[in-house]
Design a protein around this motif. Structure first.
Motif, PDB file in Angstrom:
ATOM      1  N   GLY A  18       0.807  -1.196   0.000  1.00 21.51           N
ATOM      2  CA  GLY A  18       0.000   0.000   0.000  1.00 21.51           C
ATOM      3  C   GLY A  18       0.849   1.258   0.000  1.00 21.51           C
ATOM      4  O   GLY A  18       2.069   1.221   0.211  1.00 21.51           O
ATOM      5  N   LEU A  19       0.169   2.401  -0.202  1.00 18.65           N
ATOM      6  CA  LEU A  19       0.876   3.678  -0.268  1.00 18.65           C
ATOM      7  C   LEU A  19       1.562   3.998   1.055  1.00 18.65           C
ATOM      8  O   LEU A  19       2.709   4.451   1.074  1.00 18.65           O
ATOM      9  N   ALA A  20       0.859   3.753   2.168  1.00 21.84           N
ATOM     10  CA  ALA A  20       1.426   4.078   3.474  1.00 21.84           C
ATOM     11  C   ALA A  20       2.709   3.291   3.729  1.00 21.84           C
ATOM     12  O   ALA A  20       3.717   3.842   4.199  1.00 21.84           O
ATOM     13  N   GLN A  21       2.688   1.988   3.416  1.00 21.57           N
ATOM     14  CA  GLN A  21       3.889   1.183   3.646  1.00 21.57           C
ATOM     15  C   GLN A  21       4.999   1.581   2.676  1.00 21.57           C
ATOM     16  O   GLN A  21       6.180   1.582   3.044  1.00 21.57           O
ATOM     17  N   THR A  22       4.632   1.930   1.439  1.00 22.42           N
ATOM     18  CA  THR A  22       5.645   2.359   0.480  1.00 22.42           C
ATOM     19  C   THR A  22       6.357   3.609   0.968  1.00 22.42           C
ATOM     20  O   THR A  22       7.587   3.718   0.893  1.00 22.42           O
ATOM     21  N   VAL A  23       5.589   4.563   1.482  1.00 26.82           N
ATOM     22  CA  VAL A  23       6.192   5.788   2.017  1.00 26.82           C
ATOM     23  C   VAL A  23       7.083   5.471   3.219  1.00 26.82           C
ATOM     24  O   VAL A  23       8.203   5.984   3.339  1.00 26.82           O
ATOM     25  N   GLN A  24       6.592   4.603   4.103  1.00 26.33           N
ATOM     26  CA  GLN A  24       7.375   4.235   5.282  1.00 26.33           C
ATOM     27  C   GLN A  24       8.671   3.539   4.881  1.00 26.33           C
ATOM     28  O   GLN A  24       9.744   3.835   5.414  1.00 26.33           O
ATOM     29  N   ASN A  25       8.591   2.601   3.936  1.00 20.64           N
ATOM     30  CA  ASN A  25       9.791   1.906   3.479  1.00 20.64           C
ATOM     31  C   ASN A  25      10.763   2.851   2.776  1.00 20.64           C
ATOM     32  O   ASN A  25      11.982   2.722   2.916  1.00 20.64           O
ATOM     33  N   MET A  55      14.630   3.528   3.859  1.00 21.25           N
ATOM     34  CA  MET A  55      15.766   3.403   2.950  1.00 21.25           C
ATOM     35  C   MET A  55      16.521   4.723   2.826  1.00 21.25           C
ATOM     36  O   MET A  55      17.750   4.727   2.670  1.00 21.25           O
ATOM     37  N   ALA A  56      15.803   5.838   2.915  1.00 18.24           N
ATOM     38  CA  ALA A  56      16.478   7.129   2.898  1.00 18.24           C
ATOM     39  C   ALA A  56      17.346   7.282   4.144  1.00 18.24           C
ATOM     40  O   ALA A  56      18.481   7.793   4.074  1.00 18.24           O
ATOM     41  N   TYR A  57      16.831   6.838   5.277  1.00 22.41           N
ATOM     42  CA  TYR A  57      17.614   6.876   6.518  1.00 22.41           C
ATOM     43  C   TYR A  57      18.857   5.996   6.382  1.00 22.41           C
ATOM     44  O   TYR A  57      19.940   6.359   6.870  1.00 22.41           O
ATOM     45  N   ARG A  58      18.708   4.857   5.719  1.00 19.38           N
ATOM     46  CA  ARG A  58      19.867   3.995   5.485  1.00 19.38           C
ATOM     47  C   ARG A  58      20.932   4.751   4.699  1.00 19.38           C
ATOM     48  O   ARG A  58      22.128   4.652   5.001  1.00 19.38           O
ATOM     49  N   ILE A  71       9.866  -0.748  -4.724  1.00 20.70           N
ATOM     50  CA  ILE A  71      10.371   0.524  -5.207  1.00 20.70           C
ATOM     51  C   ILE A  71      11.141   1.273  -4.133  1.00 20.70           C
ATOM     52  O   ILE A  71      11.875   2.233  -4.423  1.00 20.70           O
ATOM     53  N   ALA A  72      11.034   0.855  -2.868  1.00 20.74           N
ATOM     54  CA  ALA A  72      11.595   1.607  -1.745  1.00 20.74           C
ATOM     55  C   ALA A  72      13.112   1.822  -1.845  1.00 20.74           C
ATOM     56  O   ALA A  72      13.594   2.932  -1.565  1.00 20.74           O
ATOM     57  N   PRO A  73      13.928   0.821  -2.197  1.00 27.12           N
ATOM     58  CA  PRO A  73      15.374   1.075  -2.285  1.00 27.12           C
ATOM     59  C   PRO A  73      15.720   2.157  -3.298  1.00 27.12           C
ATOM     60  O   PRO A  73      16.643   2.949  -3.069  1.00 27.12           O
ATOM     61  N   LEU A  74      14.984   2.220  -4.404  1.00 31.28           N
ATOM     62  CA  LEU A  74      15.232   3.241  -5.415  1.00 31.28           C
ATOM     63  C   LEU A  74      14.768   4.613  -4.939  1.00 31.28           C
ATOM     64  O   LEU A  74      15.520   5.591  -4.978  1.00 31.28           O
ATOM     65  N   SER A  75      13.524   4.702  -4.494  1.00 28.45           N
ATOM     66  CA  SER A  75      12.980   5.987  -4.055  1.00 28.45           C
ATOM     67  C   SER A  75      13.699   6.492  -2.810  1.00 28.45           C
ATOM     68  O   SER A  75      13.896   7.700  -2.644  1.00 28.45           O
TER      69      SER A  75
END
Length: 279
Positions: free
Chosen positions: A27-34, A38-41, A126-130
């Protein structure tokens, strides 16, 4: 059907259908959270290996000092008069060049197998890319702050005020983020990180140096002026100068934002599609 049998390495493993749906249709919420995770990583990587910030810390300082004292007297008569011209040019050149790192680091992570590990986790694909694209905006912000700080220390007093400086910085960061999609696409499809860097620099150097970033257009040969005038980097530099020196959000700023939107509209789907095929 609630489960599917797959057989890696000659063995049978049962993977619940709910888990497969989680990996493929988050879902959108989990995508944003992930994405934020990944940005924090990416930020943690920078903290642990601060040498990654060499380009955004040393380059603005060295380029500002070098170009100002070499060309200031010849172009504007003195350093103080040249600062309103060169600081916006250095800012655009530095931050845009920094966006190449997005593609090279993406390719390095894929070559090292990091993305294979991400593929096995129950996160948005998509999270690692975004996340990588989001984390790199911090690099752009650092380069922006350092460039303006050097300008202030050398005597720059922008007539556009603090609002104009902030607006100019945000404009450059937004346009550089859009350009980073191009290099992210190169990072996904290229065979090595060095090839990404080589191709990117081959594209960026003519665009940044054959622009109005360092010298006025009218001082160039006539056959070169037409290219400089249509160069998108020139439009961005002019927009930043208008904001910093006059506090005006003019036509060139709108052209720059439109160009950024077009780049994202073209390269974001291409990058995501190519990335999904490998993720």
């Amino acid at each position: 059907m609630t489960a599917t049998a797959i057989a890696p390495a000659g063995r049978t493993m049962i993977v619940p259908a709910s888990e497969r749906r989680l990996k493929n249709h988050t879902g959108l919420a989990q995508t944003v959270q992930n994405t934020l995770t990944m940005a924090y990583r990416g930020l943690v990587k920078i903290r642990r290996t601060p040498e990654q910030l060499v380009d955004v810390t040393l380059q603005p300082i060295i380029f500002t000092l070098m170009f100002t004292y070499i060309f200031g007297g010849a172009i504007s008569g003195d350093v103080a008069s040249y600062l309103p011209v060169i600081i916006p040019g250095i800012l655009v050149q530095t931050v845009i060049t920094t966006s190449v790192v997005t593609g090279t680091q993406l390719r390095e992570d894929m070559d090292k197998g990091v993305f294979d590990r991400f593929r096995s986790l129950p996160i948005a694909r998509i999270a690692p890319l975004s996340g990588a694209l989001l984390a790199d905006t911090v690099r752009y912000a650092i380069a922006t702050v350092l460039t303006f700080t050097m300008g202030f220390l050398m005597g720059l007093r922008p007539d556009g005020g603090l609002a104009g400086v902030v607006a100019a910085g945000l404009l450059v960061i937004a346009c550089s983020w859009a350009i980073s999609w191009i290099f992210a696409f190169f990072g996904v499809i290229a065979r090595s990180a060095s090839s990404v860097q080589g191709i990117s620099m081959l594209v960026l150097f003519p665009l940044t140096f054959l622009s109005n970033a360092f010298v006025p257009v009218e001082t160039m040969p006539g056959w070169l002026q037409w290219f400089v005038n249509i160069n998108p980097v020139s439009h961005l530099v002019t927009a930043v100068r208008d904001l910093v020196n006059n506090g005006v959000f003019g036509v060139d700023a709108w052209v720059s934002l439109l160009g950024a939107a077009v780049i994202v509209a073209i390269f974001a789907p291409l990058t995501v599609r190519a990335y999904m095929r490998k993720a």
